[in-house]
Design a protein around this motif. Structure first.
Motif, PDB file in Angstrom:
ATOM      1  N   PRO A  97       4.709   7.368  -2.661  1.00 47.41           N
ATOM      2  CA  PRO A  97       5.858   6.918  -3.558  1.00 47.41           C
ATOM      3  C   PRO A  97       7.231   7.695  -2.746  1.00 47.41           C
ATOM      4  O   PRO A  97       8.361   7.283  -3.048  1.00 47.41           O
ATOM      5  CB  PRO A  97       5.564   8.151  -4.806  1.00 47.41           C
ATOM      6  N   ALA A  98       7.131   8.679  -1.855  1.00 46.28           N
ATOM      7  CA  ALA A  98       8.234   9.110  -1.162  1.00 46.28           C
ATOM      8  C   ALA A  98       8.939   7.878  -0.338  1.00 46.28           C
ATOM      9  O   ALA A  98      10.165   8.193  -0.146  1.00 46.28           O
ATOM     10  CB  ALA A  98       8.085  10.333  -0.386  1.00 46.28           C
ATOM     11  N   VAL A  99       8.316   6.784   0.078  1.00 45.13           N
ATOM     12  CA  VAL A  99       8.755   6.119   0.848  1.00 45.13           C
ATOM     13  C   VAL A  99       9.760   5.234   0.102  1.00 45.13           C
ATOM     14  O   VAL A  99       9.699   4.754  -1.118  1.00 45.13           O
ATOM     15  CB  VAL A  99       7.737   4.909   1.360  1.00 45.13           C
ATOM     16  N   ASN A 100      11.016   5.212   0.674  1.00 43.71           N
ATOM     17  CA  ASN A 100      12.274   4.283   0.140  1.00 43.71           C
ATOM     18  C   ASN A 100      11.859   2.786   0.102  1.00 43.71           C
ATOM     19  O   ASN A 100      11.894   2.387   1.344  1.00 43.71           O
ATOM     20  CB  ASN A 100      13.560   4.804   0.736  1.00 43.71           C
ATOM     21  N   SER A 101      11.634   2.312  -0.767  1.00 45.62           N
ATOM     22  CA  SER A 101      11.635   0.894  -0.675  1.00 45.62           C
ATOM     23  C   SER A 101      12.811  -0.026  -0.380  1.00 45.62           C
ATOM     24  O   SER A 101      12.613  -1.071   0.126  1.00 45.62           O
ATOM     25  CB  SER A 101      11.234   0.295  -2.272  1.00 45.62           C
TER      26      SER A 101
ATOM     27  N   PHE B  53       0.850  -1.269   0.023  1.00 49.21           N
ATOM     28  CA  PHE B  53      -0.139  -0.099   0.040  1.00 49.21           C
ATOM     29  C   PHE B  53       0.944   1.120   0.118  1.00 49.21           C
ATOM     30  O   PHE B  53       0.578   2.295  -0.622  1.00 49.21           O
ATOM     31  CB  PHE B  53      -0.827  -0.020   1.287  1.00 49.21           C
ATOM     32  N   LEU B  54       1.977   1.404   0.772  1.00 51.40           N
ATOM     33  CA  LEU B  54       2.919   2.315   1.023  1.00 51.40           C
ATOM     34  C   LEU B  54       3.479   2.595  -0.516  1.00 51.40           C
ATOM     35  O   LEU B  54       3.650   3.670  -0.930  1.00 51.40           O
ATOM     36  CB  LEU B  54       4.015   2.037   1.948  1.00 51.40           C
ATOM     37  N   GLU B  55       3.952   1.414  -1.132  1.00 58.06           N
ATOM     38  CA  GLU B  55       4.683   1.645  -2.420  1.00 58.06           C
ATOM     39  C   GLU B  55       3.810   2.465  -3.451  1.00 58.06           C
ATOM     40  O   GLU B  55       4.260   3.222  -4.420  1.00 58.06           O
ATOM     41  CB  GLU B  55       5.141   0.381  -2.935  1.00 58.06           C
TER      42      GLU B  55
END
Length: 267
Positions: free
Chosen positions: A36-40, A30-32
């Protein structure tokens, strides 16, 4: 011992393993998609660290077993790992502080396994202080104490989960007149039942005003019984020796491995 521990391990995998992995995986997905700012990369690191942590966590299921000296090998291996790879962490004080804060709760919780189980302590106390042949009132849907040597006593089972009817309480009052002691083996009953008192909002069969009044009188010493023993084993913060009161948590959090046990004697 191994057979019982394997069953317990399987249950841990079912509830604390596969289910938790699925939920966390869906959350990260869900975060991905939506953030978008979340570093995978960090998500990847977290997930693999969580996976690796789950392996030693399964050892919790084996705490009830009698361990052999062969486990010293694993202790030596763990010490070698810390010496070899732990030094770089010393250069990162903030990381160390963060790890300490994260570890406070699990280490404090693990302290309960370093002490004798409260059911064993209470059972030993019963045999030392309650004469054989005494009548013990115990609650249904909970562990019968003492856990060993119960044949030396007469146990009267109080059906407190039954609907609050006059028939129920006529029977319980008769049992209490016969009883020499009341033993509450955990908060499995009184914690939820004392919350189910709003009879306007609850179905009649799930409302327990009389049961709530019973517990209030018992705990206040107004039922003709007084508390003579209590056994607790709360999580304790190491070094500081500060206990954490977890009795207000959901009853399933405490009743299995560190229940609060109370024993009342007829006055």
């Amino acid at each position: 011992e191994l057979y019982q521990s394997l069953i317990y391990t399987f249950l841990h995998f079912q509830y604390n393993g596969w289910f938790l992995f699925i939920v966390i995986g869906l959350f990260f997905r869900f975060l991905e998609i939506h953030v978008p700012a979340v570093n995978s990369t960090y998500i990847w690191y977290f997930y693999w660290l969580f996976t690796l942590a789950f392996i030693p966590a399964t050892a919790l299921s084996l705490l009830g077993m009698s361990f052999s000296s062969h486990l010293l090998f694993f202790a030596i291996f763990a010490a070698y790992f810390l010496v070899s790879y732990g030094q770089p962490l010393l250069k990162k004080p903030l990381l160390i502080l963060f790890c300490l804060l994260v570890l406070i709760w699990p280490i404090s919780f693990m302290s309960i396994y370093q002490k004798e189980n409260t059911r064993i302590s209470a059972s030993q106390w019963i045999h030392s202080n309650i004469p054989p042949g005494s009548k013990l009132a115990i609650e249904h849907w909970d562990d019968a104490l003492p856990i060993f040597g119960g044949e030396n006593y007469t146990q009267l089972i109080l059906p407190l989960y039954e609907p609050d009817t006059q028939v129920k309480w006529d029977g319980i009052h008769a049992q209490l007149k016969e009883s020499d002691y009341i033993i509450i083996a955990s908060n499995r009953l009184y914690t939820p039942l004392q919350k189910l008192t709003n009879c306007k909002a609850l179905p009649q069969e799930y409302c327990y005003p009389l049961t709530n009044a019973y517990y209030n009188k018992l705990f206040a010493g107004k039922l003709g019984f007084r508390k003579v023993a209590e056994f607790t084993n709360p999580p304790t913060i190491p070094l500081l020796n500060i206990t954490i009161d977890d009795q207000k948590a959901d009853e399933s959090f405490t009743v299995y491995d560190h229940p609060k046990i109370q024993i009342f004697k007829k006055i």
